[in-house]
Design a protein around this motif. Structure first.
Motif, PDB file in Angstrom:
ATOM      1  N   GLY A 187       0.801  -1.217   0.000  1.00 27.52           N
ATOM      2  CA  GLY A 187       0.000   0.000   0.000  1.00 27.52           C
ATOM      3  C   GLY A 187       0.829   1.258   0.000  1.00 27.52           C
ATOM      4  O   GLY A 187       0.406   2.295  -0.530  1.00 27.52           O
ATOM      5  N   GLU A 229       0.544   2.565  -4.402  1.00 25.23           N
ATOM      6  CA  GLU A 229      -0.295   3.743  -4.645  1.00 25.23           C
ATOM      7  C   GLU A 229       0.506   4.898  -5.241  1.00 25.23           C
ATOM      8  O   GLU A 229       0.070   5.504  -6.229  1.00 25.23           O
ATOM      9  N   HIS A 267      -7.755  -1.565  -6.414  1.00 27.19           N
ATOM     10  CA  HIS A 267      -6.860  -0.732  -7.209  1.00 27.19           C
ATOM     11  C   HIS A 267      -7.588   0.275  -8.089  1.00 27.19           C
ATOM     12  O   HIS A 267      -7.126   1.415  -8.249  1.00 27.19           O
ATOM     13  N   TRP A 284      -8.908   3.158  -5.846  1.00 25.91           N
ATOM     14  CA  TRP A 284      -7.813   3.838  -5.146  1.00 25.91           C
ATOM     15  C   TRP A 284      -7.059   4.768  -6.085  1.00 25.91           C
ATOM     16  O   TRP A 284      -6.788   5.922  -5.745  1.00 25.91           O
ATOM     17  N   THR A 285      -6.740   4.292  -7.277  1.00 30.02           N
ATOM     18  CA  THR A 285      -5.991   5.119  -8.213  1.00 30.02           C
ATOM     19  C   THR A 285      -6.863   6.234  -8.774  1.00 30.02           C
ATOM     20  O   THR A 285      -6.371   7.335  -9.044  1.00 30.02           O
ATOM     21  N   THR A 289      -6.730   8.954  -5.985  1.00 27.47           N
ATOM     22  CA  THR A 289      -5.462   9.685  -5.888  1.00 27.47           C
ATOM     23  C   THR A 289      -5.233  10.555  -7.119  1.00 27.47           C
ATOM     24  O   THR A 289      -4.623  11.630  -7.011  1.00 27.47           O
ATOM     25  N   CYS A 349      -5.979   6.377   0.790  1.00 28.85           N
ATOM     26  CA  CYS A 349      -5.878   5.238  -0.130  1.00 28.85           C
ATOM     27  C   CYS A 349      -4.714   4.330   0.252  1.00 28.85           C
ATOM     28  O   CYS A 349      -4.833   3.098   0.183  1.00 28.85           O
ATOM     29  N   LEU A 351      -6.016   2.396   3.221  1.00 26.19           N
ATOM     30  CA  LEU A 351      -6.964   1.360   2.826  1.00 26.19           C
ATOM     31  C   LEU A 351      -6.230   0.153   2.238  1.00 26.19           C
ATOM     32  O   LEU A 351      -6.544  -1.000   2.560  1.00 26.19           O
ATOM     33  N   HIS A 352      -5.249   0.426   1.387  1.00 32.99           N
ATOM     34  CA  HIS A 352      -4.467  -0.646   0.770  1.00 32.99           C
ATOM     35  C   HIS A 352      -3.640  -1.382   1.824  1.00 32.99           C
ATOM     36  O   HIS A 352      -3.510  -2.611   1.786  1.00 32.99           O
ATOM     37  N   TRP A 379      -5.971  -3.560   3.714  1.00 32.68           N
ATOM     38  CA  TRP A 379      -6.448  -4.593   2.792  1.00 32.68           C
ATOM     39  C   TRP A 379      -5.502  -5.790   2.768  1.00 32.68           C
ATOM     40  O   TRP A 379      -5.925  -6.943   2.727  1.00 32.68           O
ATOM     41  N   GLY A 401     -14.077   3.337   0.192  1.00 32.75           N
ATOM     42  CA  GLY A 401     -13.551   3.833  -1.065  1.00 32.75           C
ATOM     43  C   GLY A 401     -14.634   4.356  -1.981  1.00 32.75           C
ATOM     44  O   GLY A 401     -14.489   5.412  -2.611  1.00 32.75           O
TER      45      GLY A 401
END
Length: 370
Positions: A210, A214, A282, A285-286, A289, A319, A322-323, A326, A345
């Motif tokens: 993570g 990211e 993913h 999240w991307t 960001t 993010c 979160l990753h 995860w 998310g």
């Protein structure tokens, strides 16, 4: 006395009613809820549900717009309705210099994506055919198709979703595929480079991904976008789409790698589980960001200012967090960890979509003025 915030909420409700998103009764119910907060001695307005309360807490902490539940309800209202087959081509054949529509108030209307669901059903059907064929014959020639379709089925459908959400229609399908493949591959390369430069896997284990992946995926978005004419893609919804494409490419390539090394007995399970979880990792999240970086870059062109901006840093750290969680070695019953993290998310993504639509609405209104 009505506050400015309440007045703005009432104006947004009126716009939703005028576009047919809200029925008159729904409009009146929401109006009463908002006005109750302005009554003498009234406490905070009651939330409609536990999810609404949780989403309010998330958006308040991150400085985002409050998520409007009725807008979310409207968002997927066309998924199960019958549509003209030609509509798919008409919706996807946009984004070039000749097919980008003019910026009008209709462009800012809340989108109702549905093509992504048709694509999802088609790719899942194809994946099912490969699963059955492999289960019966176990022919090695089936493996490339099984892995490719299994890895890309859900991420590719997610790209179509974000493509439909891009209401300015100024990004073409080939451009989105460019970010999917080139950006996705670049994000893997940057991950490997950063992983060698910052060897923290020995400290945090799998959760270190993570902290590395990211930034690597965001770097791929920025690097890919740098090769394009920036003035053609000035909107928050554009950044959301580009980030989703790179995240989808990363997720699909990573899943294919895991499936390749999983072994015959675990391969189908790996593809299936990672496919089910793809919409919550993913891709979003991307997307988040990318919008965070886009928002910060509008305020300053200096990299240091961007990375420390309140527009960027809280969302980037969220993010990464979160990753990080995860990948921690626990899931809870029914994989509840993934659903909770995914819900967080998506609350952020939906709030960013609302903000993006408001931005388009303001731009359309400005373009309409003489």
């Amino acid at each position: 006395m009505i506050s400015d915030d309440q007045l703005n909420q009432l104006e947004r409700l009126g716009a939703l009613r005028d576009r047919g998103v809200l029925t008159p009764s729904e409009f009146e119910a929401e109006k009463r809820r908002i006005l109750q907060a302005s009554a003498p001695g009234a406490g905070p307005a009651r939330r409609g549900s536990m999810f609404q309360s949780a989403s309010d807490a998330i958006t308040n902490q991150l400085g985002l717009e409050r998520l409007e539940p009725l807008t979310v309800k409207h968002l997927f209202s066309e998924v199960f309705r019958k549509h003209d087959p030609d509509a798919v081509e008409n919706i996807l054949s946009v984004g070039t210099t000749l097919t980008t529509p003019a910026l009008t108030p209709s462009v800012a209307a809340t989108p109702t994506p549905w093509i992504f669901f048709r694509i999802l059903l088609t790719t899942l059907l194809t994946y099912g055919i490969f699963i059955v064929a492999w289960g019966v014959w176990e022919n090695p020639k089936l493996l490339p198709g099984l892995i490719i379709i299994g890895a890309f089925a859900v991420p590719f459908s997610m790209i179509i979703l974000f493509f439909e959400l891009n209401t300015p229609r100024n990004v073409s399908a080939p451009r989105a595929m460019h970010f999917l493949f080139v950006g996705g591959a670049a994000s893997l390369l940057f991950t490997l480079v950063i992983g060698d430069l910052v060897p923290i896997f020995g400290v945090f284990g799998a959760s270190a991904a993570g902290l590395i992946e990211e930034p690597a995926k965001l770097l791929a978005v920025v690097a890919t976008l740098a090769t394009l004419p920036r003035e053609r893609y000035p909107y928050r919804l554009n950044a959301l789409l580009f980030g989703a494409c790179v995240g989808a490419g990363f997720a699909a390539f990573e899943t294919a790698g895991y499936a390749l090394t999983a072994g015959d007995e675990a391969r189908a399970a790996t593809l299936t589980i990672r496919g089910l979880l793809a919409p919550f990792g993913h891709v979003i999240w991307t997307a988040i960001t990318s919008v965070a970086y886009w928002s910060a870059q509008r305020e300053s062109a200096r990299l240091g200012d961007i990375l420390t901006s309140r527009r960027f840093l809280p969302l980037m750290l969220t993010c990464m967090g979160l990753h990080f969680v995860w990948n921690m070695n626990f899931t809870g019953p029914f994989m509840i960890k993934y659903w909770v993290l995914g819900a967080i998310g998506w609350v952020i993504v939906l709030s960013l979509i609302q903000m993006g639509l408001r931005e388009i609405n303001e731009a359309a209104a400005g373009a309409a003025r003489p």
